[in-house]
Design a protein around this motif. Sequence first.
Motif, PDB file in Angstrom:
ATOM      1  N   ASP A  64      41.942  14.562   3.840  1.00  0.00           N
ATOM      2  CA  ASP A  64      43.241  15.160   4.139  1.00  0.00           C
ATOM      3  C   ASP A  64      43.729  15.468   2.884  1.00  0.00           C
ATOM      4  O   ASP A  64      43.203  16.510   1.911  1.00  0.00           O
ATOM      5  N   GLN A  65      45.187  15.106   2.454  1.00  0.00           N
ATOM      6  CA  GLN A  65      45.781  15.598   1.151  1.00  0.00           C
ATOM      7  C   GLN A  65      45.244  14.557   0.100  1.00  0.00           C
ATOM      8  O   GLN A  65      45.675  14.968  -1.078  1.00  0.00           O
ATOM      9  N   SER A  66      44.378  13.619   0.316  1.00  0.00           N
ATOM     10  CA  SER A  66      43.967  12.609  -0.513  1.00  0.00           C
ATOM     11  C   SER A  66      42.859  12.840  -1.257  1.00  0.00           C
ATOM     12  O   SER A  66      41.892  13.265  -0.538  1.00  0.00           O
ATOM     13  N   VAL A  67      42.737  12.702  -2.912  1.00  0.00           N
ATOM     14  CA  VAL A  67      41.573  13.028  -3.514  1.00  0.00           C
ATOM     15  C   VAL A  67      41.469  11.705  -4.641  1.00  0.00           C
ATOM     16  O   VAL A  67      42.369  11.434  -5.198  1.00  0.00           O
ATOM     17  N   THR A  85      49.105  20.123   0.677  1.00  0.00           N
ATOM     18  CA  THR A  85      48.402  20.333   1.954  1.00  0.00           C
ATOM     19  C   THR A  85      46.909  19.806   1.753  1.00  0.00           C
ATOM     20  O   THR A  85      46.665  19.076   0.935  1.00  0.00           O
ATOM     21  N   LYS A  86      46.434  19.857   3.013  1.00  0.00           N
ATOM     22  CA  LYS A  86      44.824  19.585   2.989  1.00  0.00           C
ATOM     23  C   LYS A  86      44.118  20.085   1.968  1.00  0.00           C
ATOM     24  O   LYS A  86      44.164  21.293   1.554  1.00  0.00           O
ATOM     25  N   VAL A  87      43.002  19.196   1.428  1.00  0.00           N
ATOM     26  CA  VAL A  87      42.275  19.786   0.313  1.00  0.00           C
ATOM     27  C   VAL A  87      40.729  20.058   0.882  1.00  0.00           C
ATOM     28  O   VAL A  87      40.417  19.310   1.742  1.00  0.00           O
ATOM     29  N   GLY A 106      45.941  27.418  -0.596  1.00  0.00           N
ATOM     30  CA  GLY A 106      45.117  28.591  -1.333  1.00  0.00           C
ATOM     31  C   GLY A 106      45.241  28.273  -2.874  1.00  0.00           C
ATOM     32  O   GLY A 106      44.822  28.958  -3.604  1.00  0.00           O
ATOM     33  N   ASN A 107      45.993  27.191  -3.361  1.00  0.00           N
ATOM     34  CA  ASN A 107      46.093  26.904  -4.736  1.00  0.00           C
ATOM     35  C   ASN A 107      44.882  26.200  -5.251  1.00  0.00           C
ATOM     36  O   ASN A 107      44.063  25.261  -4.396  1.00  0.00           O
ATOM     37  N   GLN A 127      46.645  31.418   2.325  1.00  0.00           N
ATOM     38  CA  GLN A 127      46.134  30.393   3.216  1.00  0.00           C
ATOM     39  C   GLN A 127      45.651  31.101   4.509  1.00  0.00           C
ATOM     40  O   GLN A 127      46.005  32.117   4.848  1.00  0.00           O
ATOM     41  N   ALA A 128      44.224  30.608   4.998  1.00  0.00           N
ATOM     42  CA  ALA A 128      43.700  31.277   6.045  1.00  0.00           C
ATOM     43  C   ALA A 128      44.585  31.141   7.382  1.00  0.00           C
ATOM     44  O   ALA A 128      45.618  30.457   7.420  1.00  0.00           O
ATOM     45  N   PRO A 129      44.415  32.356   8.065  1.00  0.00           N
ATOM     46  CA  PRO A 129      45.600  32.512   9.389  1.00  0.00           C
ATOM     47  C   PRO A 129      45.400  31.309  10.323  1.00  0.00           C
ATOM     48  O   PRO A 129      46.462  31.059  10.886  1.00  0.00           O
TER      49      PRO A 129
END
Length: 1140
Positions: A64-67, A85-87, A106-107, A127-129
């Motif tokens: 998810d958002q964790s790296v 947001t999700k990676v 999108g970042n 970001q994807a729709p």
Amino acid sequence: MWDDIELLTSDDTGSGCLSIGSGEEHGTTLYQVDTLVKISSEKASFSPKLHACSSSDGFVIVVDQSVTLFDNICRSLQLHLQFDTKVDVVGLCQGGEFLLVGERSGNLHLIHVTSNQTLLTNAFVQQAPDENQCTYQDLIIEEGGAKDGKYHVFLLTYNGLFCIMDLQLTQIQEAIEKKDFIAAKEGTGDFVLSKWELDPENKVAMVKNFIDSDMIKGAKKIQLADNLLFILDTMNVLSLWDIYTLIPVWNWPCTHFEDFILTTEADSSSSVTWEGVINLKLIALTTSSNQMRNLMVYSLPTMTLLYSLEVSAVSSLVRMGISSDTIYLLEGIYENDHKSPEGSVSMIVLRCLTEALPENRLSRLLHKHKFTEAENFAISFGLDVELVYKVKSNDLLERMALCSVGTHGPTVWQQLVDEAKESLCKIQDDQFVVDYCLKAQWPTFETTQEMLNYAKVRLLKKEDKIPTTFSNGLTEVLKARAKLATFYGAFGPQKFSGNSWIEFLKNEDILKDIYLQLKEGNLFCAQFLWLRHRADFESRFNVNMLDSLLSSISTSIPMRALCLWLQSDVIPFVKRILPEGQGILAKWLEQAARNLELTDKANWPENGLEVAQVFFTSENPDSLGLISSCHCISLKDCENTEEICHLRELVNNLQELIKLYRKYNCKLALSEFEKENTTTIVFRMLDKVLAPELIPSILEKYVKLYMKEYNLEEEPLLLLYIKDMLERYSCKSASLFETSWESKAMAIIGCLSDTDIPSEFFNLQGDEALQRVLYLLQIRPIDYSSRMLFLVATSSVSPFTVGQLTFAYRRRALHCLLCLADRETIESLFKKPYEEVKCFLKCITFLAAFEMLNIPLTYESFHNSPKEGMIKGLWKNHSHEPMAVRLVTELSLEYKVYDTQLWSGLLQKLLGFNMISYLRNVLTAISNIHSLWQIPYFGRAWQRVSQIPLISASCPLNPTQLLACRESLVVLLECPVSMDLDMIGVAKQFSQLELPAFALACLLLMPHSDKRDQQLQNFLGWCNPEVILQQIDEHMNTGQLAGFACQVKGFILNHIINKKQFGILANTKYFPLLKLQVISTQKVKELVDYLVNNDSLDEASLLIMEYLKQCGKAVPLDITPCDLVKVRRAYRTREITFTS
């Protein structure tokens, strides 16, 4: 938040809680699966986004958002980040110094790992729709060909492909090292950003100079291998493209791919070309019909399936270099271990799959004790499935050892036993099975017996039941079964545990057990151990062992029972095996007899005589016949030692002392008596008379009888006594009026026939018998007799007549010489040591036997011949002659020839010639030769020896027949293979001779089985327990049977207790025995109830008091029997209720 991170050691990998084995494996190639990392979240997620990449620079995991960033082997944590947001994608470069992260928003972030600084954040695309669609589909980072620190970044988005060329990471690193973060964030250097788009009509790719155009629509993931490009589209179809022409050259529309990576065994991906695609393996995640995923390994280009593993629906392959031959997989673990994709994921694990040999995987499965999985695996891959059963059996061995100490209930250990049996049945290696059955700590006596019998049957089946070559394994099994029978007879099955059994089995020195039992006062147990195993230690028995044996005897052992054992067993054993130990025995017996004057004065002096004379009344040691004369010589050498002479003198003195006590009513201390002679004893008898008026009656009733018995002249002796009194008392009188001795003297004088007469008492003669002996000794000088016997013994020609001397004559002459002459005379005649002369007697004894068989041998040829060859030659040519069979037997025993084929024939012939008495001694002699136990005729010979005396006996038994019956039971107890004998047949014979106690002993010696239980039940149905206890008392409680008699007695008493048939022994002399048994077995309540119900409150009260006393509990002195019974019964009821 996925922030609970755990690095697993090698011992943790693949643990059951991580569901390592949850999926099924298939294929011809094998992978080893390990778990390296576990990442958990407090709040479970329905379908977390997983992504990871691996390279030599490091290992990045996205949930998810964790790296999370690790080193390249996942052994240390280096960085953990959370994003808004999700990676979607991550990548490492510049030796792990820089991390690229693409978010769902999108970042795109460029992060310096060491300083944890974000150098660049840029939104390349919107970001994807669809919120469930990845904005960034894939990320590839490649170092430039110049190796100058410039990198090329390829970003596959939901609507195109971005290429960032010449990213100056080296310059950025230098700026950071100078702590110039401003310059680092500027990203100095030339770079080109381009976007590629696919022309759907011409099927070619074109370079666009603008960012927002569509490109390769529908591409989901790409992987570049030199000139080959693998593309996974949104329809989950994987295709292969030529990178230069972007023309598709292969695709696989039949398989539904979720993800893929490539691996190769080559050194680097630069070697991969279209021709070299055969070196590649395609690792793919596919979707199955149940929505679970499968990890698939294919060989290219044929797409042959090498391996498949079912994994969680939430799974992701880890991006890595093509040259890697290791597969990494992120897998989501559902809460409560659910397999369904509808479940929530509470844990993410990183799996490592390494191609492995099947043998290695099998080894790991066995190490993890996954035996069912290992068995199936071994069968599937054609491996040694027997190895699985062996390892499982050994694992069960350890677990049974834990159960044997009493930490588990019967249900647990019975399951372990059943599993062990099942595994052993599948193992073909007989030696393994035998060793296993021997060393396993089986939890019960019955199971141990069953498994040893199983091992024996296995070996006999292998050798077709009649072994032609005898195995060490069978010998070991038979030894263990013999020891198990010993354990049963000595300790009983109730004291059995796996640990105690193994300790007993491993103990090669049974004497230590005997010492221990004697020290603890367990004479019967020590007796039984001695009876069963004396043959095992007789060859090494020495004076130190005899000393240890005697010093181990506890003073608590009843002397009468001890004497019976010494008389029937120990003393004959010492005389036969260790003649020089007779002096030690005699000295010990003398001291033990003397001690009884103080310790058991009530039974003195008869008890002292009983102890002292056992040495002389003990049975003669068994001999085998031909060489018995040699043994007699050894006994003669030691029978006149100082200690034995003292003991013989003590026996004589005690016999005389008993006469004084019982016949002449004169009690003297032993030490006083030993200072006296017959004359002075008369004086002491008269000294005991205090009243002068009693002198006439004492003289008539006792003193004159004594003098007559010992041929003493009455009147001279009485006058001498008067003189003695005069000398003793006249000078010691304290007063002129102290005249009691004078009155006694006058009373004695009044009894004499001639009052005018030994003081002129005595004409002393010399001893007439002694004179006769001296005369006979003077007829021929001893040196003359010795020389004559020596000439006959050593010459082949008679010194008296012309002709040859037979060896029989020579043997008799030498025997006489050894009996008459002392050691010094014999050694001076032969000019040899005494022991060599005795060896010479053995040789000519055997030569005399050869002579009787008309086999001419000289002393030299016999002495120098290899004995085994001579014995086998004699057997081959003369086995049809009884005397030759006997000679072969004794030669084999003397020279320790124990060939199994030879002895098989010997035992058969001894049985055939009906040489039963001789065979009995032979069996005892070879009972410690374990290799002979497996001979079929070994057991048959013991059976025959035990039964022959019973066949010839009839009721009512006379004393001789009764003694023979006792000996038959002793044979059964001594037999090392007693478990193989027909005990039922012998028991029936004993029953017919009205010896039910002996019959019960036979049934108890049977191996535990349903058949044994049925026989015992039948027996108990008709027998009279009182008769059995009576026969045990009269015929089994002494000597060699005493040890096992305890087991028989305990069995019959326990039967009465369990059946609550207390009335059988009520009002008999055996009721006290029953009381002791209920106390020892903790079943007092049952007998108390019986006594109360039969109005025996006093008896019940006494029983309770005895029980409480043994338990160390005090009993109030003023409590009435009735109250004591009530209190105890109420207390017992509460105990039962509480326990329930």
